[in-house]
Write a protein that holds these residues in place. Structure first.
Motif, PDB file in Angstrom:
ATOM      1  N   CYS A 101       0.846  -1.197   0.000  1.00 21.53           N
ATOM      2  CA  CYS A 101       0.000   0.000   0.000  1.00 21.53           C
ATOM      3  C   CYS A 101       0.878   1.241   0.000  1.00 21.53           C
ATOM      4  O   CYS A 101       1.765   1.384   0.845  1.00 21.53           O
ATOM      5  N   LEU A 102       0.635   2.152  -0.945  1.00 23.86           N
ATOM      6  CA  LEU A 102       1.397   3.393  -1.014  1.00 23.86           C
ATOM      7  C   LEU A 102       0.460   4.565  -0.705  1.00 23.86           C
ATOM      8  O   LEU A 102      -0.584   4.724  -1.336  1.00 23.86           O
ATOM      9  N   ILE A 103       0.850   5.380   0.266  1.00 30.17           N
ATOM     10  CA  ILE A 103       0.074   6.551   0.661  1.00 30.17           C
ATOM     11  C   ILE A 103       0.701   7.784   0.023  1.00 30.17           C
ATOM     12  O   ILE A 103       1.906   8.034   0.209  1.00 30.17           O
ATOM     13  N   ILE A 104      -0.067   8.551  -0.710  1.00 32.93           N
ATOM     14  CA  ILE A 104       0.406   9.827  -1.262  1.00 32.93           C
ATOM     15  C   ILE A 104      -0.082  10.927  -0.335  1.00 32.93           C
ATOM     16  O   ILE A 104      -1.278  11.207  -0.257  1.00 32.93           O
ATOM     17  N   GLY A 105       0.840  11.558   0.383  1.00 29.05           N
ATOM     18  CA  GLY A 105       0.476  12.611   1.324  1.00 29.05           C
ATOM     19  C   GLY A 105       0.905  12.264   2.726  1.00 29.05           C
ATOM     20  O   GLY A 105       0.765  11.118   3.174  1.00 29.05           O
ATOM     21  N   ALA A 106       1.443  13.261   3.445  1.00 36.48           N
ATOM     22  CA  ALA A 106       1.943  13.026   4.804  1.00 36.48           C
ATOM     23  C   ALA A 106       1.355  14.036   5.782  1.00 36.48           C
ATOM     24  O   ALA A 106       2.024  14.481   6.708  1.00 36.48           O
ATOM     25  N   GLY A 107       0.083  14.406   5.566  1.00 39.56           N
ATOM     26  CA  GLY A 107      -0.625  15.214   6.547  1.00 39.56           C
ATOM     27  C   GLY A 107      -1.172  14.321   7.648  1.00 39.56           C
ATOM     28  O   GLY A 107      -0.891  13.106   7.691  1.00 39.56           O
ATOM     29  N   PRO A 108      -1.970  14.851   8.566  1.00 41.49           N
ATOM     30  CA  PRO A 108      -2.524  14.018   9.646  1.00 41.49           C
ATOM     31  C   PRO A 108      -3.291  12.810   9.127  1.00 41.49           C
ATOM     32  O   PRO A 108      -3.132  11.703   9.638  1.00 41.49           O
ATOM     33  N   ALA A 109      -4.125  12.989   8.095  1.00 46.08           N
ATOM     34  CA  ALA A 109      -4.900  11.867   7.574  1.00 46.08           C
ATOM     35  C   ALA A 109      -3.993  10.829   6.915  1.00 46.08           C
ATOM     36  O   ALA A 109      -4.168   9.619   7.107  1.00 46.08           O
ATOM     37  N   ASP A 264       0.329  -2.480  -4.766  1.00 42.11           N
ATOM     38  CA  ASP A 264      -0.947  -3.104  -5.117  1.00 42.11           C
ATOM     39  C   ASP A 264      -2.117  -2.151  -4.893  1.00 42.11           C
ATOM     40  O   ASP A 264      -3.150  -2.270  -5.550  1.00 42.11           O
ATOM     41  N   LEU A 265      -1.960  -1.241  -3.947  1.00 43.62           N
ATOM     42  CA  LEU A 265      -3.017  -0.261  -3.664  1.00 43.62           C
ATOM     43  C   LEU A 265      -2.393   1.108  -3.464  1.00 43.62           C
ATOM     44  O   LEU A 265      -1.383   1.242  -2.760  1.00 43.62           O
ATOM     45  N   VAL A 266      -2.983   2.116  -4.085  1.00 50.72           N
ATOM     46  CA  VAL A 266      -2.538   3.500  -3.919  1.00 50.72           C
ATOM     47  C   VAL A 266      -3.636   4.263  -3.183  1.00 50.72           C
ATOM     48  O   VAL A 266      -4.809   4.209  -3.567  1.00 50.72           O
ATOM     49  N   VAL A 267      -3.254   4.959  -2.105  1.00 51.96           N
ATOM     50  CA  VAL A 267      -4.193   5.763  -1.324  1.00 51.96           C
ATOM     51  C   VAL A 267      -3.795   7.227  -1.442  1.00 51.96           C
ATOM     52  O   VAL A 267      -2.662   7.593  -1.109  1.00 51.96           O
ATOM     53  N   CYS A 268      -4.700   8.031  -1.941  1.00 50.24           N
ATOM     54  CA  CYS A 268      -4.429   9.453  -2.138  1.00 50.24           C
ATOM     55  C   CYS A 268      -4.947  10.228  -0.925  1.00 50.24           C
ATOM     56  O   CYS A 268      -6.153  10.259  -0.668  1.00 50.24           O
ATOM     57  N   SER A 269      -4.041  10.834  -0.175  1.00 51.59           N
ATOM     58  CA  SER A 269      -4.404  11.628   0.994  1.00 51.59           C
ATOM     59  C   SER A 269      -3.732  12.988   0.876  1.00 51.59           C
ATOM     60  O   SER A 269      -2.907  13.377   1.696  1.00 51.59           O
ATOM     61  N   THR A 270      -4.119  13.695  -0.182  1.00 50.75           N
ATOM     62  CA  THR A 270      -3.451  14.948  -0.548  1.00 50.75           C
ATOM     63  C   THR A 270      -4.270  16.173  -0.193  1.00 50.75           C
ATOM     64  O   THR A 270      -4.139  17.219  -0.822  1.00 50.75           O
ATOM     65  N   GLY A 271      -5.152  16.056   0.790  1.00 52.97           N
ATOM     66  CA  GLY A 271      -5.931  17.217   1.203  1.00 52.97           C
ATOM     67  C   GLY A 271      -6.908  17.644   0.122  1.00 52.97           C
ATOM     68  O   GLY A 271      -7.655  16.835  -0.424  1.00 52.97           O
ATOM     69  N   HIS A 272      -6.863  18.928  -0.218  1.00 52.75           N
ATOM     70  CA  HIS A 272      -7.809  19.475  -1.192  1.00 52.75           C
ATOM     71  C   HIS A 272      -7.253  19.455  -2.611  1.00 52.75           C
ATOM     72  O   HIS A 272      -7.839  20.048  -3.511  1.00 52.75           O
ATOM     73  N   ASN A 273      -6.138  18.781  -2.796  1.00 53.33           N
ATOM     74  CA  ASN A 273      -5.560  18.638  -4.128  1.00 53.33           C
ATOM     75  C   ASN A 273      -6.354  17.585  -4.910  1.00 53.33           C
ATOM     76  O   ASN A 273      -6.501  16.454  -4.465  1.00 53.33           O
ATOM     77  N   ARG A 274      -6.880  17.957  -6.070  1.00 52.48           N
ATOM     78  CA  ARG A 274      -7.767  17.079  -6.842  1.00 52.48           C
ATOM     79  C   ARG A 274      -7.078  16.494  -8.078  1.00 52.48           C
ATOM     80  O   ARG A 274      -7.746  15.972  -8.961  1.00 52.48           O
ATOM     81  N   GLU A 275      -5.756  16.561  -8.137  1.00 50.14           N
ATOM     82  CA  GLU A 275      -5.064  16.188  -9.371  1.00 50.14           C
ATOM     83  C   GLU A 275      -4.930  14.687  -9.561  1.00 50.14           C
ATOM     84  O   GLU A 275      -4.796  14.213 -10.686  1.00 50.14           O
TER      85      GLU A 275
END
Length: 894
Positions: A101-109, A264-275
């Motif tokens: 699992c890959l998380i894009i974003g390192a904010g609290p969420a 295998d899984l990508v999780v987008c946690s980029t806040g309000h970025n919709r790209e």
């Protein structure tokens, strides 16, 4: 030493991070607008404004406002040396490496979902800029305790205060609920520690491209991007808040080289970025903005152990001289904002001017101006040299949710987990992480059995955006759209009513914990406890095209719409075909340079520019914000068909919203009586169409006007009564008192309209598991059962009705008896003696004022519309009864 070498090779060394000074050292100089002159009255918004000496003030040009995208970027790129670099805490994720699992974003969420997913035994990596937590988070203390994060709070407040207006007690109104301010450093350290313990790896960079493959290819998703230099100048989120100049500079200076990882899984946690996600099509979001400062003010007036949730006192008045279009009588009004206060100690305080939500974003410079003016009126002086930190908070609210399911999973604000009506999100994002991680783990277990890794995200999407969640969000979006339309007095009234509700409802609403049935109960309580103005706004907002009633209905009926194969997500192309796997469709291939939809910042600035072109001063709104009609821009006059004469000039000058793509002008309303008149006129009917000899009849004129004696329309139907279409084949009206028939028809029709709702609503609630118990329950499923403990009980659709069997006849029968005696005239009360028996009107019988202040012609049109709906409802209820006789309900055919 090997690890150090690897770090150097991959460009991940943490040395030198935070070397530069904090960019907020001189925060007051961040705007070119001269606030001292503005506050002293030497500047004005209009060149024709004068002071008491008739001196012309220099005009404040909109160009002097700092671009809000710069404010957003300024906030995102703050540097806090007390927050440790991520590269110094987590192990390195190397280029070419594969993780589950890959998380894009390192904010609290992002960090929360990374830690919880890794605890399930999955390998997890995080890719994001090595940025600190920069926002100030306020939370309800009981909610943060419940998720075990009380130790991360910087300050705790024993109570929370509100002031609705200047007449409130000086000590404020207590909400009786403790509050807390999150310590950014403690929360980040806690989340990083959980990630470290769980084995999460980290790569500092920007993801440019995500490629998913079909299940037949049996390949993990491919993620490509660029390493970021670990230097203070390159820290931040180069996304929503970045200007084109910023991004060009980043591309040249801050990136070192490309990377490629697999997952295998990508999780987008980029806040309000919709790209990097695909979102459904629909209306744009609202905008919550806030400008605040932490400042040293010796002996400031706020109690250090109490937070101020909302303070509407000392707000700017509605001054025409401040409006750029002040020569127009268009009813422009100032978008409300309030003061939010978190005391640090007796001499230090964080104060923030907050706009809860607006259709067009209030510029940060305008909020800054309001904050200083409010503080000045409160007798609080701010020494610019004593400002510790300046904050610019920007939160898009509502808008459209992500398409679900899709290959890339979203979490946090990117997944629409922000409450659209309040802006709260951090507690929900942190608290929901274990449950979503469990759903991710279930997706992996299912994939191992089926060998299909393309559906790993589906279980998590069901948890985030299942039908129940959609119903909840649809309701919160309805609340957001309503708040957008409120002026300051209406907003004060709204929150006075809101915080007067039982605490389980107002607290549950703020925490997004009310289910869809409880939200309907919440709406009914707001309706009945509010005043007539609030009731009118709620009802008008529900039924007008520009409100969010359609969106609310869609969210509650989505299962039916999907069963009918209606494209509610807007995924299909015009030819009805889904997008190809080989294109940047935002589902299987995501490309940062080809976003699937417009960026939030672009939407924000486009709406802002359109508002300026219409002559609106930043921070002001048009009087009319709900669309009630539209016309072609080439017609030259589109208001005549959509409003009466008294309203047409207002609609044409106040806020015509021009949609460039279709070249149409849309007219909006705020739910006043003028809006109701507009709705009537939108029928396209006049009094002459409904009454008199030339009225519209049940057959075409070509048949009715055939040569010879007219035997089709009976002579006793002269067109004097509402709804007379010339149809009485059995000539009942000729044999009896026609007015008596009309009275019975109208009364039964009104009951039938209520009955139609009373049939469809419980059928819908039972079909989708929201109410009722057992199987094969329908709207007629009422039984009397005997319970040993409780005795005889009345049940409806299998659910017990409290006190029903005993109290129903005691309350129901006398009320019906008295009402009927009054209606028939057999019992009289002096107050009601002069009222029309069929159309009494007034505040008691027309609480929403639908017929108040209407012309006689408009009232007669409303009467005709009502009787037509009555007839339709009676026909519908007859069909429901026929279906019931066969054992079927109205929704059994879907």
């Amino acid at each position: 030493e090997e690890e150090d070498d690897d770090d150097d090779i991959d460009g991940v060394s943490g040395e030198g991070v935070y070397a530069k000074a904090n960019p907020t050292e001189k925060p007051i100089l961040k705007s070119p607008l001269d606030f001292e002159k503005l506050l002293q009255g030497e500047l004005s918004y209009t060149s024709d404004s004068t002071n008491s000496s008739n001196q012309v003030y220099p005009e404040v040009k909109i160009e002097s406002y700092k671009d809000d995208r710069e404010w957003i970027a300024f906030q995102q790129r703050k540097v806090f040396p007390d927050q440790q670099p991520i590269v110094d805490v987590l192990d390195v994720l190397k280029t070419g490496e594969k993780v589950d699992c890959l998380i894009i974003g390192a904010g609290p969420a992002g960090l929360a979902i990374a830690a919880e997913t890794a605890k399930k035994g999955l390998s997890v990596g995080v890719v994001a800029p090595d940025a600190p937590f920069v926002n100030n988070y306020g939370v309800w203390l009981d909610e943060f305790k419940a998720i075990g994060l009380e130790h991360t709070l910087l300050h705790k407040y024993e109570d929370t205060l509100v002031w609705y207006d200047d007449s409130d007690p000086e000590s404020g109104r207590s909400l009786g609920r403790p509050y807390g301010q999150v310590c950014r450093r403690r929360l980040r350290e806690h989340l990083l520690s959980e990630c470290k313990k769980s084995g999460v790896k980290y790569l500092p960079g920007i993801v440019d491209r995500v490629q998913h493959f079909s299940s037949s290819e049996e390949k993990p998703s491919e993620i490509r991007g660029r390493f970021l230099k670990t230097d203070a100048s390159s820290r931040g989120n180069y996304g929503e808040g970045s200007t084109d100049v910023d991004l060009a500079g980043v591309a040249n200076d801050d990136f070192e080289k490309d990377f490629e990882v697999f997952s295998d899984l990508v999780v987008c946690s980029t806040g309000h970025n919709r790209e990097m996600l695909r979102y459904e099509s629909g209306p744009p979001p609202g905008w919550q903005t806030a400008y605040g400062i932490e400042v040293t003010i010796p002996n400031h007036p706020w109690e250090k152990n109490k937070a101020v949730f909302m303070d509407f006192r000392q707000a700017d008045p509605e001054l025409k001289g401040e409006m750029r279009n002040s020569r127009k009588e268009d009813g422009s009004w100032r978008v409300p904002s309030f003061l939010y206060v978190l005391p640090v100690d007796e001499n230090t305080v964080f104060v923030e001017e907050t706009c809860l939500v607006a259709r067009v974003q209030i510029p940060f410079d305008e909020l800054k101006r309001r904050l200083y003016r409010r503080l000045t009126r409160m007798g609080v002086e701010v020494d610019q040299e004593k400002i510790i930190e300046e904050e610019a908070s920007w939160i898009p609210l509502g808008g459209t949710p992500p398409v679900s399911p899709q290959r890339t999973l979203a979490y946090g604000a990117a997944a629409g987990m922000v409450n659209p009506a309040s802006g709260y999100s951090i507690t929900k994002s942190l608290g929901e992480a274990p449950g979503v991680a469990e759903a991710i783990y279930e997706g992996f277990q299912k994939a191992k059995e089926t060998k299909d890794y393309s559906e790993i995200s589906h279980a998590a999407w069901d948890r985030l955006w299942g039908y129940e969640r959609r119903r909840q969000i649809g309701f919160y979006q309805f609340g957001m759209e309503l708040l957008i339309s409120l002026r300051i007095e209406q907003m004060r009234n709204f929150f006075g009513t809101f915080f007067g509700l039982p605490i389980e409802f107002n607290r549950g609403f703020l925490a997004s914990k009310l289910n869809s049935v409880q939200l309907l109960q919440f709406a009914m309580m707001m309706f009945f406890q509010g005043n007539n103005d609030l009731r009118g706004l709620l009802l008008a907002h529900l039924v007008t095209e520009g409100g969010s009633g359609v969106r609310l209905f869609t969210s509650y009926t989505r299962p039916i719409l999907e069963m009918l194969e209606i494209d509610v997500a807007g995924l299909e192309e015009k030819d009805g075909k889904p997008k190809s796997l080989q294109t940047a469709d935002g589902i299987n291939l995501l490309d940062r340079n080809i976003p699937p939809q417009d960026r939030n910042t672009n939407i924000m600035m486009r709406e802002f520019q359109q508002s300026l072109e219409q002559g609106m001063t930043p921070g002001f709104s048009g009087r009319d914000w709900w669309k009630v009609g539209s016309s072609s821009s080439s017609s030259g006059n589109g208001s005549n068909n959509n409003s009466n004469n008294s309203n047409s000039s207002m609609a044409a000058s106040a806020s015509p919203m021009v949609t460039r793509e279709s070249q149409t002008t849309e007219y909006w309303s705020n739910g006043s009586q003028s809006m109701v008149k507009t709705v009537v006129k939108n029928t396209g009917l006049s009094e002459a169409d409904l009454y008199g000899n030339d009225r519209i009849k049940f057959l075409p004129k070509s048949i009715i006007n055939l040569p010879g004696e007219n035997v089709i329309v009976p002579p006793h139907l002269t067109g004097g009564l509402p709804g007379d279409i010339g149809f009485d084949p059995l000539k009942f009206g000729a044999q009896s008192d026609l007015l008596k028939f009309r009275e019975r028809e109208l009364i039964n029709g009104r009951w039938a309209m209520l009955a139609a709702i009373g049939v469809l609503l419980p059928e819908f609630l039972f079909k989708f598991g929201l109410y009722g118990e057992g199987t094969d329950q329908h709207w007629w499923s009422t039984k009397i059962i005997h319970d040993v403990a409780d005795g005889w009980q009345l049940t409806y659709m299998g659910s017990e009705i409290p006190w029903g069997l005993f109290w129903l006849p005691i309350i129901h029968l006398p009320l019906m008896f008295v009402a009927e005696m009054l209606r028939t005239g057999k019992f009289e009360i002096e107050r009601f003696s002069t009222l029309d028996k069929l159309y009494p009107g007034g505040r008691l019988f027309d609480p929403l004022g639908l017929a108040a202040n209407q012309s006689e012609e408009e009232v007669r049109i409303l009467k005709a519309i009502e009787i037509q709906h009555c007839r339709l409802a009676m026909l519908a209820f007859s069909i429901f009864c026929f279906q019931g006789a066969t054992g079927k309900g109205p929704l059994d055919f879907f």
